[in-house]
Motif scaffolding. Structure first.
Motif, PDB file in Angstrom:
ATOM      1  N   MET A   1       0.884  -1.292  -0.008  1.00 12.08           N
ATOM      2  CA  MET A   1      -0.076  -0.007  -0.119  1.00 12.08           C
ATOM      3  C   MET A   1       0.830   1.320  -0.132  1.00 12.08           C
ATOM      4  N   ARG A   2       1.851   1.129   0.579  1.00 13.06           N
ATOM      5  CA  ARG A   2       2.806   2.217   0.711  1.00 13.06           C
ATOM      6  C   ARG A   2       3.462   2.677  -0.804  1.00 13.06           C
ATOM      7  N   SER A   3       3.873   1.554  -1.279  1.00 15.61           N
ATOM      8  CA  SER A   3       4.262   1.809  -2.682  1.00 15.61           C
ATOM      9  C   SER A   3       3.360   2.363  -3.491  1.00 15.61           C
ATOM     10  N   LEU A   4       2.086   1.953  -3.511  1.00 17.11           N
ATOM     11  CA  LEU A   4       0.764   2.724  -4.255  1.00 17.11           C
ATOM     12  C   LEU A   4       0.621   4.081  -3.968  1.00 17.11           C
ATOM     13  N   SER A   5       0.762   4.308  -2.655  1.00 13.69           N
ATOM     14  CA  SER A   5       0.713   5.932  -2.157  1.00 13.69           C
ATOM     15  C   SER A   5       1.713   6.583  -3.021  1.00 13.69           C
ATOM     16  N   ARG A   6       2.782   6.197  -3.193  1.00 17.69           N
ATOM     17  CA  ARG A   6       3.803   6.991  -3.916  1.00 17.69           C
ATOM     18  C   ARG A   6       3.595   7.254  -5.192  1.00 17.69           C
ATOM     19  N   THR A   7       2.693   6.220  -5.911  1.00 20.10           N
ATOM     20  CA  THR A   7       2.642   6.512  -7.470  1.00 20.10           C
ATOM     21  C   THR A   7       1.202   7.226  -7.751  1.00 20.10           C
ATOM     22  N   VAL A   8       0.583   7.671  -6.792  1.00 27.49           N
ATOM     23  CA  VAL A   8      -0.583   8.420  -6.920  1.00 27.49           C
ATOM     24  C   VAL A   8      -0.399   9.696  -7.499  1.00 27.49           C
ATOM     25  N   ASP A   9      -0.902  10.029  -8.851  1.00 23.84           N
ATOM     26  CA  ASP A   9      -0.801  11.092  -9.729  1.00 23.84           C
ATOM     27  C   ASP A   9      -1.701  12.035  -8.944  1.00 23.84           C
ATOM     28  N   ARG A  10      -1.427  13.409  -8.856  1.00 20.46           N
ATOM     29  CA  ARG A  10      -2.511  14.400  -8.260  1.00 20.46           C
ATOM     30  C   ARG A  10      -3.640  14.527  -9.174  1.00 20.46           C
ATOM     31  N   GLU A  11      -3.407  14.652 -10.547  1.00 20.77           N
ATOM     32  CA  GLU A  11      -4.541  14.934 -11.449  1.00 20.77           C
ATOM     33  C   GLU A  11      -5.414  13.556 -11.289  1.00 20.77           C
ATOM     34  N   ASP A  12      -4.831  12.397 -11.250  1.00 20.43           N
ATOM     35  CA  ASP A  12      -5.666  10.958 -10.875  1.00 20.43           C
ATOM     36  C   ASP A  12      -6.669  11.272  -9.743  1.00 20.43           C
ATOM     37  N   ALA A  96      -3.830  -6.981 -10.233  1.00 18.46           N
ATOM     38  CA  ALA A  96      -2.741  -7.456  -9.077  1.00 18.46           C
ATOM     39  C   ALA A  96      -2.160  -8.689  -9.793  1.00 18.46           C
ATOM     40  N   GLU A  97      -1.075  -9.319  -8.910  1.00 19.77           N
ATOM     41  CA  GLU A  97      -0.370 -10.334  -9.418  1.00 19.77           C
ATOM     42  C   GLU A  97      -0.760 -11.694  -8.753  1.00 19.77           C
ATOM     43  N   ARG A  98      -1.005 -11.423  -7.340  1.00 18.34           N
ATOM     44  CA  ARG A  98      -1.479 -12.581  -6.568  1.00 18.34           C
ATOM     45  C   ARG A  98      -3.169 -12.604  -6.538  1.00 18.34           C
ATOM     46  N   TRP A  99      -3.481 -13.881  -6.335  1.00 18.99           N
ATOM     47  CA  TRP A  99      -4.847 -14.091  -6.763  1.00 18.99           C
ATOM     48  C   TRP A  99      -5.869 -13.541  -5.551  1.00 18.99           C
ATOM     49  N   PRO A 100      -5.470 -13.339  -4.419  1.00 24.21           N
ATOM     50  CA  PRO A 100      -6.310 -12.770  -3.322  1.00 24.21           C
ATOM     51  C   PRO A 100      -6.501 -11.056  -3.604  1.00 24.21           C
ATOM     52  N   ALA A 101      -5.549 -10.510  -4.059  1.00 22.39           N
ATOM     53  CA  ALA A 101      -5.344  -9.013  -4.508  1.00 22.39           C
ATOM     54  C   ALA A 101      -6.580  -9.128  -5.748  1.00 22.39           C
ATOM     55  N   ARG A 102      -6.094  -9.852  -6.572  1.00 23.48           N
ATOM     56  CA  ARG A 102      -7.136 -10.000  -7.765  1.00 23.48           C
ATOM     57  C   ARG A 102      -8.699 -10.120  -7.415  1.00 23.48           C
ATOM     58  N   LEU A 103      -8.877 -11.076  -6.438  1.00 18.01           N
ATOM     59  CA  LEU A 103     -10.331 -11.179  -6.060  1.00 18.01           C
ATOM     60  C   LEU A 103     -10.830  -9.916  -5.493  1.00 18.01           C
ATOM     61  N   LEU A 104     -10.267  -9.371  -4.562  1.00 12.72           N
ATOM     62  CA  LEU A 104     -10.527  -7.902  -4.000  1.00 12.72           C
ATOM     63  C   LEU A 104     -10.749  -7.108  -5.191  1.00 12.72           C
ATOM     64  N   SER A 126      -1.291   3.114 -14.172  1.00 17.01           N
ATOM     65  CA  SER A 126      -2.805   2.558 -14.604  1.00 17.01           C
ATOM     66  C   SER A 126      -3.272   1.390 -13.130  1.00 17.01           C
ATOM     67  N   ARG A 127      -2.404   0.904 -12.701  1.00 14.19           N
ATOM     68  CA  ARG A 127      -2.780  -0.025 -11.639  1.00 14.19           C
ATOM     69  C   ARG A 127      -3.379   0.834 -10.333  1.00 14.19           C
ATOM     70  N   THR A 128      -2.442   1.795 -10.087  1.00 13.51           N
ATOM     71  CA  THR A 128      -2.737   2.753  -9.077  1.00 13.51           C
ATOM     72  C   THR A 128      -4.343   3.279  -9.290  1.00 13.51           C
ATOM     73  N   ALA A 129      -4.303   3.678 -10.407  1.00 11.58           N
ATOM     74  CA  ALA A 129      -5.577   4.572 -11.010  1.00 11.58           C
ATOM     75  C   ALA A 129      -6.678   3.577 -10.876  1.00 11.58           C
ATOM     76  N   TYR A 130      -6.793   2.423 -10.851  1.00 14.37           N
ATOM     77  CA  TYR A 130      -7.770   1.453 -10.843  1.00 14.37           C
ATOM     78  C   TYR A 130      -7.990   1.223  -9.275  1.00 14.37           C
ATOM     79  N   TRP A 131      -7.086   0.936  -8.466  1.00 15.98           N
ATOM     80  CA  TRP A 131      -7.247   1.023  -7.254  1.00 15.98           C
ATOM     81  C   TRP A 131      -8.111   2.209  -6.364  1.00 15.98           C
TER      82      TRP A 131
END
Length: 226
Positions: A1-12, A96-104, A126-131
């Motif tokens: 989650m921390r890595s995702l927060s770093r990739t959040v674009d302000r416009e997104d 996501a790459e792992r199935w539990p995250a894909r299920l969510l 793109s992945r961060t934008a989706y989540w």
């Protein structure tokens, strides 16, 4: 989650918050409609939490309000949500790459989160934008549902406010930048024309699939020209 927060674009983030605001409005419309149709509050909340599919929820409540049974409501919802099959094929590897995250992530897969992600191409953004979009839409929709139910008795006709148009308008706003390309306009027009021509003849939900077929047909010559 921390890595995702770093990739959040302000416009997104700005666009996702705006889309979530529209989601809250439509969720309130759904909650008010369910309240006026005398659908139990527990069932309405469960629909938003466990189904999380705006069009299917509206359709299920409409079927129940018209006197249809639970099986008819479920069948109508499944028919409308058949469009999620090609959605999953389009974004499955990007969730996501792992199935539990894909299920969510699959639970957050709605028209808007798919379009939001696809408009960002591929990769981490793109992945961060989706989540980001999916999570904000989920929270906003459920909060709007509860608020709409509480206000339902004071609003006998939710459609009079026109909030049912908020989702299509927001989705169109997301797609407008891509329509600058001639091939994107051609694909979009063909898909829209196919869906519109099928609407008077097919049950709700199927015109969307016809539009997807038109989209695929329009992409074939575009690829052969490349």
């Amino acid at each position: 989650m921390r890595s995702l927060s770093r990739t959040v674009d302000r416009e997104d983030l700005r666009d996702a918050v705006a889309l979530a605001a529209a989601s809250a409005l439509v969720g309130a419309s759904f909650g008010a409609l369910a309240a006026t149709a005398q659908v139990p509050m527990a069932l309405t909340v469960a629909l938003s939490l466990l189904v999380f599919a705006g069009g299917a929820q509206f359709l299920a409540v409409a079927v129940v309000a018209a006197g249809g049974g639970a099986m008819a409501a479920v069948a109508a919802g499944l028919l409308l949500n058949a469009r999620h099959v090609p959605f999953g094929l389009a974004v499955g590897g990007n969730i996501a790459e792992r199935w539990p995250a894909r299920l969510l992530g699959t639970h957050l897969m709605v028209d808007e989160s798919v379009a939001f992600s696809q408009a960002r191409g591929g990769g981490a953004r793109s992945r961060t934008a989706y989540w980001l979009c999916g999570a904000l839409l989920f929270v906003a929709w459920n909060l709007g549902t509860v608020a709409g139910m509480l206000a339902g008795s004071a609003v006998p006709d939710p459609d009079a406010f026109g909030v049912d148009a908020a989702f299509p308008a927001a989705l169109l706003a997301l797609l407008l930048p891509s329509l600058r390309r001639a091939d994107a306009r051609r694909v979009g027009l063909l898909a829209a024309a196919a869906a519109l021509m099928a609407t008077p003849w097919l049950p709700a939900g199927l015109p969307v699939l016809v539009g997807l077929a038109g989209l695929l047909a329009a992409r074939v010559p575009a690829r052969s020209d490349a």
